[in-house]
Design an enzyme around this catalytic site. Structure first.
Site, PDB file in Angstrom:
ATOM      1  N   SER A 226      75.744   7.971  44.079  1.00 17.37           N
ATOM      2  CA  SER A 226      75.544   7.637  42.664  1.00 17.37           C
ATOM      3  C   SER A 226      76.443   8.469  41.761  1.00 17.37           C
ATOM      4  O   SER A 226      76.554   8.199  40.578  1.00 17.37           O
ATOM      5  CB  SER A 226      74.085   7.896  42.289  1.00 17.37           C
ATOM      6  N   GLY A 227      77.050   9.512  42.335  1.00 15.26           N
ATOM      7  CA  GLY A 227      77.851  10.396  41.487  1.00 15.26           C
ATOM      8  C   GLY A 227      77.024  11.545  40.935  1.00 15.26           C
ATOM      9  O   GLY A 227      77.546  12.443  40.300  1.00 15.26           O
ATOM     10  N   GLY A 228      75.712  11.524  41.192  1.00 14.65           N
ATOM     11  CA  GLY A 228      74.856  12.646  40.792  1.00 14.65           C
ATOM     12  C   GLY A 228      75.022  13.796  41.782  1.00 14.65           C
ATOM     13  O   GLY A 228      75.656  13.636  42.824  1.00 14.65           O
ATOM     14  N   VAL A 229      74.425  14.939  41.452  1.00 14.92           N
ATOM     15  CA  VAL A 229      74.615  16.129  42.277  1.00 14.92           C
ATOM     16  C   VAL A 229      74.091  15.914  43.710  1.00 14.92           C
ATOM     17  O   VAL A 229      74.794  16.167  44.690  1.00 14.92           O
ATOM     18  CB  VAL A 229      73.868  17.350  41.668  1.00 14.92           C
ATOM     19  N   ASP A 230      72.852  15.422  43.824  1.00 16.48           N
ATOM     20  CA  ASP A 230      72.216  15.366  45.142  1.00 16.48           C
ATOM     21  C   ASP A 230      72.936  14.412  46.097  1.00 16.48           C
ATOM     22  O   ASP A 230      73.211  14.758  47.237  1.00 16.48           O
ATOM     23  CB  ASP A 230      70.743  14.958  45.010  1.00 16.48           C
ATOM     24  N   SER A 231      73.229  13.206  45.618  1.00 19.62           N
ATOM     25  CA  SER A 231      73.868  12.256  46.538  1.00 19.62           C
ATOM     26  C   SER A 231      75.307  12.678  46.827  1.00 19.62           C
ATOM     27  O   SER A 231      75.816  12.464  47.927  1.00 19.62           O
ATOM     28  CB  SER A 231      73.801  10.823  46.001  1.00 19.62           C
ATOM     29  N   SER A 232      75.966  13.325  45.869  1.00 16.91           N
ATOM     30  CA  SER A 232      77.348  13.768  46.103  1.00 16.91           C
ATOM     31  C   SER A 232      77.391  14.846  47.171  1.00 16.91           C
ATOM     32  O   SER A 232      78.204  14.804  48.091  1.00 16.91           O
ATOM     33  CB  SER A 232      77.973  14.326  44.819  1.00 16.91           C
TER      34      SER A 232
ATOM     35  N   GLU B 128      55.982  36.074  40.076  1.00 17.80           N
ATOM     36  CA  GLU B 128      56.926  34.967  40.265  1.00 17.80           C
ATOM     37  C   GLU B 128      57.394  34.332  38.961  1.00 17.80           C
ATOM     38  O   GLU B 128      58.370  33.603  38.948  1.00 17.80           O
ATOM     39  CB  GLU B 128      56.302  33.900  41.178  1.00 17.80           C
TER      40      GLU B 128
ATOM     41  N   CYS C  69      47.207  37.047  42.453  1.00 19.56           N
ATOM     42  CA  CYS C  69      46.096  36.567  41.629  1.00 19.56           C
ATOM     43  C   CYS C  69      44.943  36.067  42.502  1.00 19.56           C
ATOM     44  O   CYS C  69      44.299  36.863  43.159  1.00 19.56           O
ATOM     45  CB  CYS C  69      46.596  35.509  40.653  1.00 19.56           C
ATOM     46  N   TYR C  70      44.695  34.752  42.566  1.00 12.12           N
ATOM     47  CA  TYR C  70      43.626  34.253  43.436  1.00 12.12           C
ATOM     48  C   TYR C  70      43.819  34.769  44.862  1.00 12.12           C
ATOM     49  O   TYR C  70      42.843  35.111  45.540  1.00 12.12           O
ATOM     50  CB  TYR C  70      43.624  32.716  43.425  1.00 12.12           C
TER      51      TYR C  70
ATOM     52  N   LYS D  76      67.149  22.888  43.954  1.00  6.93           N
ATOM     53  CA  LYS D  76      68.329  22.389  43.240  1.00  6.93           C
ATOM     54  C   LYS D  76      69.454  23.425  43.140  1.00  6.93           C
ATOM     55  O   LYS D  76      70.629  23.103  43.346  1.00  6.93           O
ATOM     56  CB  LYS D  76      67.908  21.944  41.836  1.00  6.93           C
TER      57      LYS D  76
ATOM     58  N   HIS E 122      51.257  37.818  37.849  1.00  4.38           N
ATOM     59  CA  HIS E 122      52.145  36.845  38.509  1.00  4.38           C
ATOM     60  C   HIS E 122      53.589  37.352  38.550  1.00  4.38           C
ATOM     61  O   HIS E 122      54.330  37.185  37.586  1.00  4.38           O
ATOM     62  CB  HIS E 122      52.087  35.504  37.770  1.00  4.38           C
TER      63      HIS E 122
ATOM     64  N   GLY F 151      45.615  30.350  42.206  1.00  2.00           N
ATOM     65  CA  GLY F 151      44.915  29.066  42.248  1.00  2.00           C
ATOM     66  C   GLY F 151      43.882  29.007  41.155  1.00  2.00           C
ATOM     67  O   GLY F 151      43.489  30.050  40.612  1.00  2.00           O
TER      68      GLY F 151
END
Ligand code: XMP
Length: 518
Positions: A229-235, A177, A87-88, A374, A175, A60
């Site tokens: 929509s044909g995008g990844v998420d909606s498909s 990550e 870290c923080y 994603k 860090h 942070g």
């Protein structure tokens, strides 16, 4: 949330405002452990209710001795759950347990060499004695709390890694990550497996099974509406719900006339042939183009497209009869944005495309992907048998080619840009760069320039080529494509697309520019 087998092993990440908090969550998920981010201010009760098997305290921007420093209750150490402070987070552990944190003489930023003193617990998977790590801190530990020892150091920080004698509270100054700490994921994995005793039960195969059961139970015999929509998420959302409830899912695909070449046809064929999905294609090309006539202002374009989409979608939806649910491809990063320490900030503008619809039509939301990142969504898609042509697709904006045609949108300009776009996609795929970059697309500029073709002077359109690398669309840099590839794309566009006689390459980064031109 239910504690089914998949969610049995859960880790909580308390967010103290680090820009890397999401990355911590991703590293934990990559280790096949389910985790969620909570703001640092959650109550101990809420933490207990989540029943985590491990707690990670993020970094942070504050100092633990600031007046408004974000703190947690000291009682967190009495829960008897393993804790890792980053870290923080590590400074906070020190501060709360009676050690001393002070401003370092020099802010340490960048690579440091970590000398590991104890290769157990969080360093169990590291063979090397010294590893490169990424530092970014202004404070450092001056005195350890009672019962703690140093397990790693750098030339600047004698306490770059610490643990308590009991072996269930750890802190690291660097860090683990971030990508700049190449072995960081092994440190996080060791915390999860060796310290917390987890096995890594989180996987997308089980996720799919569990989701299908849950959707069946929630929806019952009711109907679900989905804007595909044909995008990844909606498909992925649509196919997952289709697996659960079949013909009670009604997908609507609106062709707004601003799509890529043959897109509507391809999407329709793909979903009907491969998944037997209930999908209706609505041809609204003329309506959209009519409303965009004479419109030049980008914001106005977006608004018109948004409203018209909702209008068309609603009209179609009404034909179905009583519907109770609207499916949306909301992902975990969208959820985090609204709950985290920082509060809502600028997100990718993806989910505003059906904004306002649930309230207007009195629909309940169903968001089966809201726990996922994603890359996990892509994995779910593969589990469901969706092909890489959809899974590995680049993002495409909701308002489509309208925000890539500067100035007025006309049928002619859409056709030119579609033809150019097809060439860009073909060449990017042929070279393999399509999958290495975040996005690659052409923009049609509202100016004409002079050229010469054969013996003739031409006065034609200019295309700007935009190819960017990015992790999440929030920041981006222009891609250093090979000159030969750029040359070939330019040559083909000018030779094959009538109306274009010049191609320019966009070499601006985001910020200060944006990825799209409008
Ligand atoms: P910018 O241009 O803001 O874009 O740097 C960041 C990312 O968001 C996408 N984008 C959109 N996506 N509806 C969408 O669904 C929109 O209105 C929209 N505008 C931009 C853009 O393609 C990039 O990936």
């Amino acid at each position: 949330m239910k504690k089914d087998k998949l969610h049995q092993e859960r880790v909580i990440i308390l967010d103290f405002g680090s820009q890397y908090t999401q990355l911590i969550a991703r590293r934990v998920r990559e280790s096949k452990v389910y985790c969620e981010i909570f703001p640092y201010s959650v109550s101990l009760e809420e933490i207990k209710n989540f029943s985590p098997k491990g707690i990670i305290l993020s970094g942070g921007p504050k100092s633990v001795y600031d007046n408004d420093a974000p703190l947690v209750s000291k009682d967190i150490f009495n829960l008897n759950i393993p804790i890792l402070g980053i870290c923080y987070g590590m400074q906070l552990i020190t501060h709360l347990l009676g050690g001393k944190v002070a401003r370092a003489k020099e802010r340490e930023y960048g690579f440091a060499t970590l000398k590991i003193k104890e290769k157990e617990d969080i360093f169990s998977y590291i063979i090397e004695d010294e590893i490169p790590v990424w530092m970014s801190h202004g404070d450092r530990i001056e005195k350890l709390p009672k019962g703690f020892i140093s397990i790693a150091k750098t030339s600047n920080s004698p306490y770059a890694g610490i643990k308590n004698k009991k072996g269930n509270v750890f802190g690291v100054q660097f860090h683990p990550e971030v990508y700049h700490t190449p072995l960081g994921k092994d440190i996080i994995r060791a915390f999860l497996y060796k310290v917390c005793g987890l096995r890594g039960l989180w996987n997308m195969h089980s996720f799919v099974e569990k989701s299908i059961e849950e959707i069946k139970k929630t929806v019952g015999n009711k109907k679900v509406l989905c804007a595909l929509s044909g995008g990844v998420d909606s498909s992925v959302t649509a196919v997952l719900i289709n697996e659960a409830i079949g013909k009670n899912l009604y997908c609507i695909f609106v062709d707004n006339g601003l799509l890529r070449k043959n897109e509507a046809h391809n999407v329709l064929r793909m979903f009907r042939d491969n998944f037997d999905i209930n999908l209706k294609l609505v041809d609204a090309k003329n309506l959209f183009l009519k409303r965009l006539k004479n419109i030049i202002d980008p914001e106005q374009k977006r608004k018109i497209i948004g409203h018209t989409f909702i209008e068309v979608f609603e009209k179609e939806a009404k034909k179905i009869g009583k519907v109770d649910y609207l499916a949306q491809g909301t992902l975990y990063p969208d959820v985090i944005e609204s709950v985290s320490f920082k509060g809502p900030s600028a997100v990718i503008k993806s989910h505003h495309n059906v904004g306002g619809l649930p309230e207007k039509m009195n629909l309940k939301l169903i968001e089966p992907l809201r726990e996922l990142f994603k890359d996990e969504v892509r994995e779910v898609g593969r589990e469901l048998g969706i092909g890489d042509d959809i899974i590995l697709r680049q993002p495409f904006p909701g308002p489509g080619l309208a925000v890539r045609i500067l100035g007025e949108v006309t049928e002619d300009k859409v056709r030119i840009l579609q033809d150019v776009d097809e060439i860009v996609e073909e060449e990017m795929k042929k070279s393999g760069y399509y999958w290495k970059v975040w996005q690659s697309f052409p923009v049609l500029l509202p100016i004409k320039t002079v050229g010469v073709m054969g013996d003739e002077r031409t006065y034609d359109n200019v295309i700007a080529l935009r190819v960017v690398e990015s992790m999440d669309g929030m920041t981006a840099d222009w891609a250093r494509l090979p000159y030969d590839l750029l040359g070939e794309i330019s040559r083909r566009i000018i030779n094959e697309v009538k109306g274009v006689n010049r191609v320019a390459y966009d070499i601006s980064s985001k910020p200060p520019s944006t990825i799209e031109w409008e």
